[in-house]
Design a protein around this motif. Structure first.
Motif: not given
Length: 142
Positions: A15-36
């Motif tokens: 599955d492939l998802y496109g995401m719009v986010s102005p943040c740095k990739e390490y912050k997004l990775a951290w948020a995804l880690n917590r969420l999933l």
């Protein structure tokens, strides 16, 4: 002399998802880690050598378990680049990040995963894509 051609068919079973986010990739990775409840880890950047002296450098995060694999890519190339299309997937240039999900996490209904991703305040917009409709889908095969 007879010419033979090698015809290779790849499987795009993710599955492939496109995401719009102005943040740095390490912050997004951290948020995804917590969420999933996963552990995305920064891996070596992906280098694509293009014609001439140009090189496309893409940030790459990976979570891999026995049952599923999640990859987070930054869609825009890192650093200074003189390419006309400095994107991993130029057909999705409006999206800052690409999330590739394989395995058990695919069992979530796409709308359910999209709702979860939209709960992250760092993500402004999420959309699912069919990899078979993309022109540059081979860039996702690693």
């Amino acid at each position: 002399m007879k010419t033979l051609y090698l015809d290779v068919e790849h499987e795009y079973n993710f599955d492939l998802y496109g995401m719009v986010s102005p943040c740095k990739e390490y912050k997004l990775a951290w948020a995804l880690n917590r969420l999933l409840d996963i552990h995305l880890i920064k891996k070596q950047d992906i280098y694509y050598d293009l014609t001439g002296k140009n090189q496309l450098v893409i940030a790459n995060y990976l979570y891999s378990s026995e049952f599923s694999t999640v990859r987070l890519f930054r869609n825009r190339a890192l650093g200074f680049n003189t390419l006309k299309k400095p994107f991993l997937l130029p057909d999705m240039k409006e999206y800052d990040y690409i999330l590739q999900v394989t395995g058990a996490l695919q069992q979530l209904y796409p709308q359910e995963l999209i709702k979860k991703l939209q709960r992250i305040s760092l993500i402004q917009y999420v959309k699912q894509f069919d990899p078979l409709t993309l022109k540059f889908k081979e860039n996702l095969l690693l």
